[in-house]
Design an enzyme around this catalytic site. Structure first.
Site, PDB file in Angstrom:
ATOM      1  N   HIS A 122      28.597  41.635  42.161  1.00  0.00           N
ATOM      2  CA  HIS A 122      29.873  41.358  42.840  1.00  0.00           C
ATOM      3  C   HIS A 122      29.625  40.812  44.235  1.00  0.00           C
ATOM      4  CE1 HIS A 122      32.900  44.162  40.659  1.00  0.00           C
ATOM      5  NE2 HIS A 122      32.039  43.664  39.805  1.00  0.00           N
ATOM      6  N   ARG A 147      29.990  37.491  40.287  1.00  0.00           N
ATOM      7  CA  ARG A 147      31.446  37.458  40.385  1.00  0.00           C
ATOM      8  C   ARG A 147      31.798  37.212  41.855  1.00  0.00           C
ATOM      9  NH1 ARG A 147      35.848  42.409  39.764  1.00  0.00           N
ATOM     10  NH2 ARG A 147      35.638  42.490  42.017  1.00  0.00           N
ATOM     11  N   TYR A 159      42.460  43.943  46.973  1.00  0.00           N
ATOM     12  CA  TYR A 159      41.697  44.775  46.054  1.00  0.00           C
ATOM     13  C   TYR A 159      40.595  43.941  45.400  1.00  0.00           C
ATOM     14  CZ  TYR A 159      40.459  47.889  42.287  1.00  0.00           C
ATOM     15  OH  TYR A 159      39.748  48.702  41.449  1.00  0.00           O
ATOM     16  N   ASP A 210      37.768  37.663  38.949  1.00  0.00           N
ATOM     17  CA  ASP A 210      38.680  38.674  38.386  1.00  0.00           C
ATOM     18  C   ASP A 210      40.049  38.534  39.045  1.00  0.00           C
ATOM     19  OD1 ASP A 210      39.867  40.942  37.352  1.00  0.00           O
ATOM     20  OD2 ASP A 210      38.295  42.334  38.001  1.00  0.00           O
ATOM     21  N   HIS A 212      42.583  40.441  38.123  1.00  0.00           N
ATOM     22  CA  HIS A 212      43.080  41.822  38.102  1.00  0.00           C
ATOM     23  C   HIS A 212      44.540  41.969  37.670  1.00  0.00           C
ATOM     24  CE1 HIS A 212      42.485  46.066  38.988  1.00  0.00           C
ATOM     25  NE2 HIS A 212      41.212  45.763  38.992  1.00  0.00           N
ATOM     26  N   GLU A 236      38.690  36.675  34.561  1.00  0.00           N
ATOM     27  CA  GLU A 236      38.974  38.004  33.991  1.00  0.00           C
ATOM     28  C   GLU A 236      40.404  38.450  34.292  1.00  0.00           C
ATOM     29  OE1 GLU A 236      36.138  40.814  35.441  1.00  0.00           O
ATOM     30  OE2 GLU A 236      37.442  42.521  35.074  1.00  0.00           O
ATOM     31  N   GLU A 262      39.018  45.795  30.200  1.00  0.00           N
ATOM     32  CA  GLU A 262      38.425  46.993  30.820  1.00  0.00           C
ATOM     33  C   GLU A 262      39.361  48.198  30.749  1.00  0.00           C
ATOM     34  OE1 GLU A 262      37.697  45.415  34.788  1.00  0.00           O
ATOM     35  OE2 GLU A 262      39.396  46.519  35.557  1.00  0.00           O
ATOM     36  N   ARG A 283      36.065  43.208  27.355  1.00  0.00           N
ATOM     37  CA  ARG A 283      35.524  43.995  28.471  1.00  0.00           C
ATOM     38  C   ARG A 283      35.446  45.498  28.208  1.00  0.00           C
ATOM     39  NH1 ARG A 283      33.514  43.616  32.737  1.00  0.00           N
ATOM     40  NH2 ARG A 283      35.081  44.344  34.193  1.00  0.00           N
ATOM     41  N   HIS A 312      32.625  46.529  30.942  1.00  0.00           N
ATOM     42  CA  HIS A 312      32.996  47.023  32.263  1.00  0.00           C
ATOM     43  C   HIS A 312      31.820  47.837  32.824  1.00  0.00           C
ATOM     44  CE1 HIS A 312      36.251  49.657  34.475  1.00  0.00           C
ATOM     45  NE2 HIS A 312      35.772  48.737  35.282  1.00  0.00           N
ATOM     46  N   GLU A 339      28.577  43.881  33.324  1.00  0.00           N
ATOM     47  CA  GLU A 339      28.884  44.053  34.748  1.00  0.00           C
ATOM     48  C   GLU A 339      27.937  45.099  35.347  1.00  0.00           C
ATOM     49  OE1 GLU A 339      32.792  45.642  35.516  1.00  0.00           O
ATOM     50  OE2 GLU A 339      32.758  44.972  37.601  1.00  0.00           O
ATOM     51  N   TRP A 402      48.730  44.897  39.140  1.00  0.00           N
ATOM     52  CA  TRP A 402      47.440  44.624  39.782  1.00  0.00           C
ATOM     53  C   TRP A 402      46.347  45.089  38.847  1.00  0.00           C
ATOM     54  CZ3 TRP A 402      43.775  48.300  41.470  1.00  0.00           C
ATOM     55  CH2 TRP A 402      44.148  49.626  41.156  1.00  0.00           C
TER      56      TRP A 402
HETATM   57  C1  GCO Z   1      36.045  45.316  37.622  1.00  0.00           C
HETATM   58  C2  GCO Z   1      37.247  46.041  37.988  1.00  0.00           C
HETATM   59  C3  GCO Z   1      37.140  47.352  38.638  1.00  0.00           C
HETATM   60  C4  GCO Z   1      38.305  48.246  38.281  1.00  0.00           C
HETATM   61  C5  GCO Z   1      37.954  49.672  38.471  1.00  0.00           C
HETATM   62  C6  GCO Z   1      39.107  50.570  38.119  1.00  0.00           C
HETATM   63  O1  GCO Z   1      34.986  45.841  37.908  1.00  0.00           O
HETATM   64  O2  GCO Z   1      36.182  44.267  37.045  1.00  0.00           O
HETATM   65  O3  GCO Z   1      38.442  45.420  37.834  1.00  0.00           O
HETATM   66  O4  GCO Z   1      36.933  47.279  40.014  1.00  0.00           O
HETATM   67  O5  GCO Z   1      39.432  47.914  39.010  1.00  0.00           O
HETATM   68  O6  GCO Z   1      36.826  49.953  37.709  1.00  0.00           O
HETATM   69  O7  GCO Z   1      38.737  51.883  38.079  1.00  0.00           O
HETATM   70 MG    MG Z   2      38.111  43.819  36.390  1.00  0.00          MG
END
Ligand code: GCO
Ligand code: MG
Length: 402
Positions: A122, A147, A159, A210, A212, A236, A262, A283, A312, A339, A402
Site C-alpha cells: 500500500h 496499490r 480513508y 481501491d 472503497h 477495487e 473483501e 477478494r 484481502h 494483499e 464507504w
Molecule cells: C483493503 C481495505 C481495508 C479494509 C479494512 C476493513 O485493504 O483493501 O479496504 O483497509 O477497509 O480491512 O477492516
Molecule cells: Mg479494499
C-alpha cells in the site's frame, strides 16, 4: 484424535485480534483468526458461548463435516459474524491436521502450484506527490505490485490513506471517527495521480487502486474508463457490491479489471458477479469467508468463470489469517495476487510466523500446519481496546457509502 478444549484469545498489540486455539487429546493444537474489525467481541462471544461447546469430543480430522455442522446446523446461515467464527474453527482444524501429519497446509490442499505468492503493498500520501514517492519506496523493497491512494484536495482526511510509511491501521480507539467525503472532488484527481505514477515508474509495475464502495454505478464506469490509459492491475470495490446487478452497467463502460469481495462472507454474495463474468478478481479471504474449506468452494466457482483470487490482507487480519491465505494462494490454480499490509513489530512478536517476503513474493514456509504460533506471555500485555472503523458523510452531512 479428539478436541478437548477451545480457547478464545483477545489481544491488542496495536490493534485488536481475536484468535481461536483448538486443543486435542494428543497435545497438537491449531490456530484460527476470528477478527472482525470493530465487531471483535461479537465473534468472540459467538465462538465461546455457542460454538466451543459443540466442538468438544469431535474428531478434528473431520474438517468438512465440522464445517457443514456449523454452517447448516446453525440454521442461521451466512453473515459476517457467523462466517468469521466458522472460518476460525476451520482454519484451526487445517492447522491441526498439518501438524499431526507433519506437512505444511498447502500440501494438504493439493501441493504448490507456484514458487511464490505475488503480493501488493500500500503506497499512499496526503498529496499526489507524496503518494508517487511512496510507490518508489515499495519498488526499492522489491515489490512488483503497489496499490496507490492519495488524499483528496479539499477533504480533511481520506480513508485508506495511511499515516506511517509501511503500517496502516484503519480502526481508531474510541468511538467512530466521521470522515467527510466528496465523490466529485475524488473523481477529479485519481486519473492524474496514475498518470504521474506511470510517468515516474514506467509500465512494468502492477498498479492497483481501491475506491472503497463509494461510487454509484455510473460514476464507477466513468472512473474505470478514465483510468484505462494507465492499465491498472485492478480497480477495487468501485461500488457497493450487494447490488451485484449494478456491475453489469459498470462492466459495460470499462475494460479496467475489477476486484470485489473483501466484505463477502460466502460465495452466494458473488454468484451473479461470477456467473456473468462481471469481475476479474474475487477478494474474499479465509477469516471472513468461512475458512479455507469455503474459500476453496468460492475459488473453484470463480475459476470456472475465469476469475482469479486476490485475497484481502489488511492489517486487521492477523498473521494467522495471512498464513492460511498464503497456503491457499500457493495451492489453487486461479490465484491472482495477495494483499500484504505489514503488521507492527508487536503483532509479529505475538504471532511468530514462518511466512517470509522476498523479491515481491511471499511464501508460507514449510513448517507443519500453518506455521504460526501465539505467544500468550506477550499477548497478555495488550488488553482489548474498543476501536471502530470511521463512518463517512458527504459535505452536507449526509451519511454515505464507504
Ligand atoms: C483493503 C481495505 C481495508 C479494509 C479494512 C476493513 O485493504 O483493501 O479496504 O483497509 O477497509 O480491512 O477492516
Ligand atoms: Mg479494499
Amino acid at each position: 484424535m479428539r478436541i478437548t478444549d477451545v480457547e478464545v484469545l483477545v489481544t491488542c498489540p496495536g490493534r485488536n485480534f481475536v484468535t481461536l486455539r483448538v486443543h486435542t487429546d494428543e497435545g497438537v493444537y491449531g490456530l484460527g483468526d476470528a477478527t472482525l474489525n470493530g465487531r471483535e467481541l461479537a465473534v468472540a462471544s459467538y465462538l465461546r458461548d455457542h460454538v466451543a461447546p459443540c466442538l468438544i469430543g469431535r474428531n478434528p480430522f473431520q474438517i468438512e463435516d465440522i464445517w457443514q455442522f456449523l454452517y447448516r446446523g446453525a440454521y442461521w446461515r451466512r453473515g459476517p459474524v457467523t462466517m468469521t467464527a466458522i472460518g476460525a474453527v476451520d482454519t484451526a482444524l487445517w492447522d491441526i491436521k498439518g501438524k499431526a501429519l507433519n506437512v505444511p497446509v498447502y500440501e494438504l490442499l493439493g501441493g504448490a502450484s507456484r514458487t511464490g505468492v505475488l503480493v501488493y503493498g500500500h503506497a499512499s500520501g496526503q498529496s499526489a506527490g507524496e503518494a508517487v514517492e511512496a510507490v518508489g519506496r515499495y519498488l526499492d523493497l522489491g515489490y512488483k505490485a503497489v496499490r496507490v491512494q492519495a488524499g483528496v484536495p479539499g477533504l480533511a482526511g481520506t480513508y485508506g490513506v495511511g499515516r506511517g510509511e509501511l503500517f496502516y491501521e484503519p480502526a481508531e480507539a474510541g468511538l467512530p471517527a466521521e470522515d467527510v467525503w466528496s465523490t466529485e472532488r475524488y473523481l477529479a484527481t485519481v486519473p492524474s495521480l496514475f498518470e504521474r505514477v506511470r510517468a515516474e515508474y514506467g509500465e512494468e509495475v502492477h498498479l492497483l487502486h481501491d475506491a472503497h464502495h463509494r461510487l454509484t454505478p455510473i460514476q464507477a464506469g466513468r472512473l474505470g474508463r478514465d483510468l484505462e490509459p494507465y492499465r491498472l492491475f485492478w480497480l477495487e470495490d468501485v461500488a457497493p457490491a450487494e447490488q451485484q446487478e449494478a456491475f453489469r452497467l459498470i462492466r459495460g463502460h470499462t475494460t479496467t479489471p475489477l476486484a470485489v469481495g473483501e466484505i463477502f462472507s460466502t460465495v452466494h454474495d458473488a454468484t451473479l458477479l461470477l456467473r456473468e463474468y462481471l469481475i476479474d478478481y474475487l477478494r474474499m479471504t479465509v477469516v471472513h469467508g468461512g475458512g479455507i474449506t469455503h474459500l476453496r468452494t468460492a475459488a473453484a466457482y470463480a475459476d470456472v468463470h475465469q476469475v482469479r483470487t486476490g485475497c484481502h490482507g489488511a492489517t486487521d487480519l492477523s498473521p494467522v489469517a495471512m498464513a492460511a491465505a498464503l497456503h491457499f494462494d500457493l495451492s489453487i490454480p486461479n490465484f491472482g495476487i495477495q494483499e500484504y499490509m505489514r503488521h507492527t513489530a508487536e503483532t509479529d512478536e505475538v504471532f511468530p510466523h514462518a511466512y517470509a517476503f522476498s523479491g515481491g513474493y511471499l511464501h508460507p514456509g514449510d513448517a507443519p500446519g500453518l506455521g504460526v504460533d501465539y505467544r500468550d506471555d506477550l499477548a497478555e500485555r495488550f488488553p482489548y481496546q474498543r476501536a471502530y472503523l470511521p463512518v463517512s458523510r458527504l459535505e452536507d452531512g449526509t451519511m454515505s457509502n464507504w
